[in-house]
Design a protein around this motif. Structure first.
Motif, PDB file in Angstrom:
ATOM      1  N   PRO A   1       0.811  -1.229   0.000  1.00  0.00           N
ATOM      2  CA  PRO A   1       0.000   0.000   0.000  1.00  0.00           C
ATOM      3  C   PRO A   1       0.843   1.277   0.000  1.00  0.00           C
ATOM      4  O   PRO A   1       0.337   2.343  -0.334  1.00  0.00           O
ATOM      5  CB  PRO A   1      -0.808  -0.114   1.294  1.00  0.00           C
ATOM      6  N   ASP A   2       2.130   1.165   0.375  1.00  0.00           N
ATOM      7  CA  ASP A   2       3.008   2.329   0.347  1.00  0.00           C
ATOM      8  C   ASP A   2       3.530   2.584  -1.078  1.00  0.00           C
ATOM      9  O   ASP A   2       4.147   3.621  -1.335  1.00  0.00           O
ATOM     10  CB  ASP A   2       4.163   2.104   1.334  1.00  0.00           C
TER      11      ASP A   2
ATOM     12  N   ARG B   1       3.696 -14.657   1.452  1.00  0.00           N
ATOM     13  CA  ARG B   1       3.708 -13.484   2.322  1.00  0.00           C
ATOM     14  C   ARG B   1       4.600 -12.392   1.737  1.00  0.00           C
ATOM     15  O   ARG B   1       5.591 -12.684   1.053  1.00  0.00           O
ATOM     16  CB  ARG B   1       4.179 -13.873   3.728  1.00  0.00           C
ATOM     17  N   LEU B   2       4.237 -11.150   2.031  1.00  0.00           N
ATOM     18  CA  LEU B   2       4.903 -10.005   1.407  1.00  0.00           C
ATOM     19  C   LEU B   2       5.743  -9.244   2.419  1.00  0.00           C
ATOM     20  O   LEU B   2       5.438  -9.227   3.619  1.00  0.00           O
ATOM     21  CB  LEU B   2       3.844  -9.072   0.820  1.00  0.00           C
ATOM     22  N   LEU B   3       6.781  -8.597   1.923  1.00  0.00           N
ATOM     23  CA  LEU B   3       7.629  -7.789   2.795  1.00  0.00           C
ATOM     24  C   LEU B   3       8.148  -6.602   1.988  1.00  0.00           C
ATOM     25  O   LEU B   3       8.569  -6.774   0.842  1.00  0.00           O
ATOM     26  CB  LEU B   3       8.789  -8.638   3.331  1.00  0.00           C
ATOM     27  N   ALA B   4       8.094  -5.420   2.594  1.00  0.00           N
ATOM     28  CA  ALA B   4       8.576  -4.209   1.915  1.00  0.00           C
ATOM     29  C   ALA B   4       9.643  -3.546   2.782  1.00  0.00           C
ATOM     30  O   ALA B   4       9.933  -3.988   3.877  1.00  0.00           O
ATOM     31  CB  ALA B   4       7.411  -3.255   1.663  1.00  0.00           C
ATOM     32  N   GLN B   5      10.192  -2.462   2.265  1.00  0.00           N
ATOM     33  CA  GLN B   5      11.255  -1.672   2.891  1.00  0.00           C
ATOM     34  C   GLN B   5      12.587  -2.424   2.787  1.00  0.00           C
ATOM     35  O   GLN B   5      12.829  -3.419   3.479  1.00  0.00           O
ATOM     36  CB  GLN B   5      10.942  -1.324   4.365  1.00  0.00           C
TER      37      GLN B   5
ATOM     38  N   TYR C   1      15.572  -9.553   7.272  1.00  0.00           N
ATOM     39  CA  TYR C   1      14.877 -10.848   7.209  1.00  0.00           C
ATOM     40  C   TYR C   1      15.793 -11.928   6.637  1.00  0.00           C
ATOM     41  O   TYR C   1      15.902 -13.013   7.192  1.00  0.00           O
ATOM     42  CB  TYR C   1      13.614 -10.712   6.355  1.00  0.00           C
TER      43      TYR C   1
ATOM     44  N   ASP D   1      15.588  -2.220   3.910  1.00  0.00           N
ATOM     45  CA  ASP D   1      16.423  -2.597   5.046  1.00  0.00           C
ATOM     46  C   ASP D   1      15.746  -3.656   5.920  1.00  0.00           C
ATOM     47  O   ASP D   1      16.426  -4.468   6.572  1.00  0.00           O
ATOM     48  CB  ASP D   1      16.823  -1.354   5.849  1.00  0.00           C
ATOM     49  N   ALA D   2      14.408  -3.669   5.940  1.00  0.00           N
ATOM     50  CA  ALA D   2      13.680  -4.735   6.641  1.00  0.00           C
ATOM     51  C   ALA D   2      13.854  -6.058   5.899  1.00  0.00           C
ATOM     52  O   ALA D   2      13.991  -7.118   6.518  1.00  0.00           O
ATOM     53  CB  ALA D   2      12.201  -4.381   6.758  1.00  0.00           C
TER      54      ALA D   2
ATOM     55  N   ARG E   1       5.904   1.187  -3.153  1.00  0.00           N
ATOM     56  CA  ARG E   1       7.345   1.334  -3.375  1.00  0.00           C
ATOM     57  C   ARG E   1       7.986  -0.011  -3.684  1.00  0.00           C
ATOM     58  O   ARG E   1       7.564  -1.051  -3.192  1.00  0.00           O
ATOM     59  CB  ARG E   1       8.026   1.883  -2.104  1.00  0.00           C
TER      60      ARG E   1
END
Lengths: 205, 205
Positions: free
Chosen positions: A49-50, A62-66, A73, A68-69, A52
């Motif tokens: 939703p951001d 499963r999803l992951l954004a950013q 992981y 550096d995060a 980017r």
């Protein structure tokens, strides 16, 4: 298999490509053209939703954004992230420094110079951004006076996070000549095993 | 005893005060007046070359900066940070969202409005910053449609990081009326045990 939604010229995406390559984790690379608004489509916003890149879809969906995060992981349990509690907090300190005090002033000028038209009003932001960019590089230069890498004397994700836009800072008008420690550190990072460059397109898989 | 170098009106500092209070960790509070340049003195820069509060000195003298890295350090091993690997990465995803997509557009307008003179040229930044601030609040509102807290259904440091400047967003011109889920979440955070307010000066200890 992991899917990485990314844009080749993005240093934030490059961080993830570099780590996954160095960890020998295969991934499917999906190009999302940020210049054509492809991160703002309903389909992309449903994933992040951001709006980017980079955004990662894991094996199980499963999803992951950013950036550096995502680095954190995948680095967990590997030599790219120390186990000591204080050292781990220092890794985060440098990654938050990167996103707050460095990226807007080192990466954004590069974006403006490379991707916006010569008469774009955002070019007016350049002088002020470059002042802060030099301040960020000076903080890094000072830290490296007595260190080979950013945390714990060992190459890891803090280095990857900071390297991504620093090594191409000149593209946005930040010359690296005044920062000898920084240049020596950039060379050490580029000499790591399984290194790939920012514009090296990931192989199809 | 831990020493927290901080400025009372800083939401970034408040994050650390709130967590330490809720963890019942005593700390010595040292006010650093950012408006009088006290984060740019040689003494302060020797502690944190990036010249920012909050900065923490641990019991053994080691230093740590960046509010969200400090939250992570103290939350480790407590109910404020989940143990599951993916949930931990989501905490980081929201904390990096906070520092990159939220803080410059929610916190900085509040700083400009509250601390800069009426004729300061930086007031010209407000309209553009507020547009992006509303975008950040909309991302949060959407996420909270189906959730009580940001990660794992439980109050934790992602909530603290996002709460700090969101609950006072109105100070900078971002009214929260259009975001009912956000307002309900703010109330849930403020109802947590050992909650303290942003401007509650820590007791001497």
């Amino acid at each position: 298999m992991i899917t990485l939604y990314d844009y080749l010229d993005s240093g934030n995406g490059y961080k993830v490509r570099l780590l996954l390559t160095q960890l020998h984790i295969p991934f499917r690379y999906v190009e999302v053209d940020i210049m054509r608004g492809e991160t703002r489509t309903p389909e992309f916003l449903a994933m992040n939703p951001d709006g980017r890149i980079p955004t990662v879809r894991l094996d199980d969906g499963r999803l992951l954004a950013q950036s550096d995060a995502i680095l954190w992981y995948f680095a967990e349990g590997t030599p790219f992230l120390p186990e000591d509690r204080y050292a781990r907090a220092q890794v985060l300190q440098w990654m938050f420094f990167e996103q707050y005090s460095h990226e807007p002033y080192v990466a954004t000028p590069r974006f403006i110079v490379r991707h916006l038209p010569a008469d774009d009003p955002r070019r007016g932001e350049l002088p002020q951004r470059l002042v802060r960019g030099r301040a960020a590089l000076a903080v890094m230069e000072q830290h490296l006076q007595s260190r080979s890498f950013f945390v714990d004397g060992r190459y890891g994700i803090a280095d990857i996070a900071l390297y991504a836009y620093t090594h191409v800072a000149g593209d946005g008008g930040l010359e690296l000549e005044p920062y000898p420690q920084l240049r020596a550190w950039l060379a050490r990072v580029a000499a790591q095993r399984a290194y790939v460059g920012l514009l090296d397109r990931p192989p199809p898989c």
